[in-house]
Design an enzyme around this catalytic site. Structure first.
Site, mmCIF file in Angstrom:
data_model
loop_
_atom_site.group_PDB
_atom_site.id
_atom_site.type_symbol
_atom_site.label_atom_id
_atom_site.label_comp_id
_atom_site.label_asym_id
_atom_site.label_seq_id
_atom_site.Cartn_x
_atom_site.Cartn_y
_atom_site.Cartn_z
ATOM 1 N N GLY A 245 0.423 -1.829 -0.184
ATOM 2 C CA GLY A 245 0.202 -0.530 0.169
ATOM 3 C C GLY A 245 0.946 1.186 0.063
ATOM 4 N N GLU A 281 3.892 -6.476 2.033
ATOM 5 C CA GLU A 281 3.421 -6.857 0.017
ATOM 6 C C GLU A 281 3.058 -5.931 -0.357
ATOM 7 O OE1 GLU A 281 -0.241 -8.181 1.396
ATOM 8 O OE2 GLU A 281 0.447 -10.520 1.641
ATOM 9 N N PRO A 282 4.945 -5.208 -0.934
ATOM 10 C CA PRO A 282 4.561 -3.883 -1.482
ATOM 11 C C PRO A 282 4.379 -4.171 -3.293
ATOM 12 C CG PRO A 282 6.922 -4.557 -1.320
ATOM 13 C CD PRO A 282 5.929 -5.664 -0.518
ATOM 14 N N GLY A 283 3.067 -3.393 -3.785
ATOM 15 C CA GLY A 283 3.659 -3.694 -4.955
ATOM 16 C C GLY A 283 3.916 -2.394 -5.681
ATOM 17 N N TYR A 327 -9.218 6.251 -12.475
ATOM 18 C CA TYR A 327 -8.557 6.606 -10.929
ATOM 19 C C TYR A 327 -8.972 8.210 -11.022
ATOM 20 C CZ TYR A 327 -7.073 1.885 -9.898
ATOM 21 O OH TYR A 327 -7.091 0.689 -9.824
ATOM 22 N N CYS A 352 -11.991 5.981 -28.647
ATOM 23 C CA CYS A 352 -13.921 6.860 -28.977
ATOM 24 C C CYS A 352 -14.591 6.795 -27.789
ATOM 25 C CB CYS A 352 -14.295 6.315 -29.928
ATOM 26 S SG CYS A 352 -13.379 5.893 -31.486
ATOM 27 N N GLU A 353 -14.193 7.120 -26.706
ATOM 28 C CA GLU A 353 -14.858 7.515 -25.130
ATOM 29 C C GLU A 353 -14.013 9.011 -24.801
ATOM 30 O OE1 GLU A 353 -15.875 5.456 -22.365
ATOM 31 O OE2 GLU A 353 -15.585 3.377 -23.719
HETATM 32 C C1 PLP Z 1 -3.353 -5.310 -4.676
HETATM 33 C C2 PLP Z 1 -2.150 -5.505 -3.203
HETATM 34 C C3 PLP Z 1 -1.086 -5.353 -2.887
HETATM 35 C C4 PLP Z 1 -0.092 -4.304 -3.191
HETATM 36 O O1 PLP Z 1 -0.356 -2.876 -3.296
HETATM 37 P P1 PLP Z 1 0.134 -1.977 -3.584
HETATM 38 O O2 PLP Z 1 -0.537 -0.130 -2.812
HETATM 39 O O3 PLP Z 1 0.539 -2.225 -4.490
HETATM 40 O O4 PLP Z 1 1.624 -2.053 -2.792
HETATM 41 C C5 PLP Z 1 -0.810 -6.037 -1.390
HETATM 42 N N1 PLP Z 1 -1.768 -7.021 -0.540
HETATM 43 C C6 PLP Z 1 -2.735 -7.111 -1.183
HETATM 44 C C7 PLP Z 1 -3.378 -7.999 -0.456
HETATM 45 C C8 PLP Z 1 -3.427 -6.392 -1.789
HETATM 46 O O5 PLP Z 1 -4.863 -6.592 -2.840
#
Ligand code: PLP
Length: 428
Positions: A245, A281-283, A327, A352-353
């Site tokens: 997050g 869980e960083p994305g 968003y 086309c939007e």
């Molecule tokens: C999407 C998600 C993440 C990653 O979120 P980021 O904002 O990209 O860090 C981690 N854990 C879970 C369960 C998610 O659904």
């Protein structure tokens, strides 16, 4: 910090000249920087480096594959020691194909099917994050039928406002995610009583693009209280998964979001004395600023009325990069070879939007037909959300490493797109 820099008036990705790369692969295309991926992962790992489990295990950094599931991106991170947080059978298959060992894979998600559960169990992954009581019963049945036991963490919905965009807020009681805090202890006891599942911990993930640590701090405090009360009730808790997050800077001039070091300090403080193995869980934080979308200006149209803004029509569209239209997200847009002049323009794609708008009335580098533009910070939730709307082929993804580059997903052939369909027999 990223490795997209100006050299002699042009944008480069590490040691690759993006103007030359665009000529080689065509536009639009995504470009990812290995050095940036490596740096971001390293910075995040370093921020947590003072924290270890009672057994001396470092936190498991399970990269959230949904942010960017390209196999080469996952493989780059896996080689650095990253695990994978997956949310579907498809992402599980990708993590495995990219070489993430099963003991570093976590399966999250609010609607896992029995087939997906079975695939996760067959793979022998580290942990399944369970989001509800009914899912616990289903997993218990699937695991029992397979003669195995699933290590599970219960995803808790802490009822905390993440203070981010509503569509990526996941930790409020009005959201579909997790088990509400007040049912958590009962659900954990239920998990301990069921065959085929073994509760190993708890998890929470309250949302994405968080720019304030306070909601995370509140969430961690609630998790700490929960861990203590579970233990007081005689239940073992060996792991806590803190979710992902952390936000990234998108808009030049906006206040900087909390750094990984700020986050690490919070985690160290908040989890002191928990005696658990931590997971994160960083994305977005890992991949967001490690990728850009490069596009070419198709045409520049003057506005319809006096004083109306010009439209810059580029060859990328909402189907390639959905975040602005989904968003209202901001991506910094710059010329790959800026002249130094600026213009005020509305930047749009050809779909086309009217929602196919990347920026409205924005001051950008002056561009003309044929010029290249870069959408910055497009590495997370970019290519992965792409569709073929308007029958536009999926665009290529290129990974750069120093002076080397490779097309890690080729441009989709239109013929291949058509070949995936067939005529109903009565139309042949
Ligand atoms: C999407 C998600 C993440 C990653 O979120 P980021 O904002 O990209 O860090 C981690 N854990 C879970 C369960 C998610 O659904």
């Amino acid at each position: 910090m990223d490795h997209f820099t100006d050299r002699a008036g042009r944008l480069w990705a590490e040691d690759v000249d993006l103007t030359a790369l665009a000529a080689a692969v065509g536009t639009p295309f995504y470009c990812y920087s290995s050095a940036t991926l490596t740096r971001h992962f390293g910075v995040f790992r370093h921020a947590l480096s003072g924290i270890a489990s009672p057994d001396g295990e470092a936190p498991l950094i399970a990269y959230a594959v949904k942010a960017n599931p390209n196999l080469s991106v996952i493989a780059t991170l896996a080689r650095l020691g990253a695990g994978a947080d997956v949310v579907s059978g498809g992402e599980l298959a990708r993590a495995q194909a990219a070489g993430v060992p099963p003991e570093r894979i976590v399966f999250s998600g609010v609607g896992k099917t029995r087939d997906e559960m079975a695939a996760a169990l067959a793979a022998g992954i580290y942990q399944i994050n369970v989001e509800g009581e009914a899912e616990l019963f289903a997993l218990s049945e699937v695991a029992t039928a397979l003669g195995t036991t699933a290590p599970v963490a219960l995803r808790i919905n802490p009822g905390v406002d993440a203070k981010t965009h509503a569509k990526i807020s996941t930790g409020g009681f009005e959201n579909k995610f997790g088990i509400p805090l007040h049912r958590a202890a009962a659900a954990y006891a239920l998990a301990a009583s069921l065959p085929g599942v073994r509760p190993v911990g708890v998890t929470a993930h309250i949302g994405s693009q968080l720019t304030d640590l306070a909601p995370l701090e509140a969430t961690f405090a609630l998790l700490g209280t929960l861990v203590r009360s579970l233990r007081a009730g005689g239940l073992a808790v060996a792991r806590v998964d803190l979710g992902g997050g952390l936000g990234i800077p998108y808009r030049p001039g906006d206040p900087a979001p909390p750094t990984p070091a700020d986050y690490g300090a919070l985690v160290a403080r908040a989890t002191k004395g928990w005696d658990v193995r931590l997971l994160c869980e960083p994305g977005r934080l890992i991949v967001g600023n490690a990728g850009i979308l490069v596009s070419r200006v198709v045409t520049v149209k003057p506005g319809s009325h006096a004083g109306g803004r010009s439209f810059v029509v580029v060859d990328a569209a909402m189907n390639d990069l959905l975040r602005p239209s989904l968003y209202g997200a901001w991506h910094h847009i710059r010329a790959v070879a800026p002249s130094g002049d600026t213009m005020v323009a509305t930047v749009v794609g050809p779909v086309c939007e009217t929602g196919d708008t990347f920026a409205e009335d924005r001051t950008i580098d002056s561009v003309a037909t044929g010029d290249l533009v870069a959408f910055m910070s497009a590495g997370a939730y970019g290519a992965t959300m792409a569709s073929t709307y308007n029958s536009r082929p999926l665009v290529p993804e290129v990974l750069v490493d120093g002076a080397a580059w490779a097309v890690v997903r080729p441009r989709e052939e239109l013929a291949a797109q058509l070949a995936r369909e067939r005529f109903a027999p009565w139309l042949v």
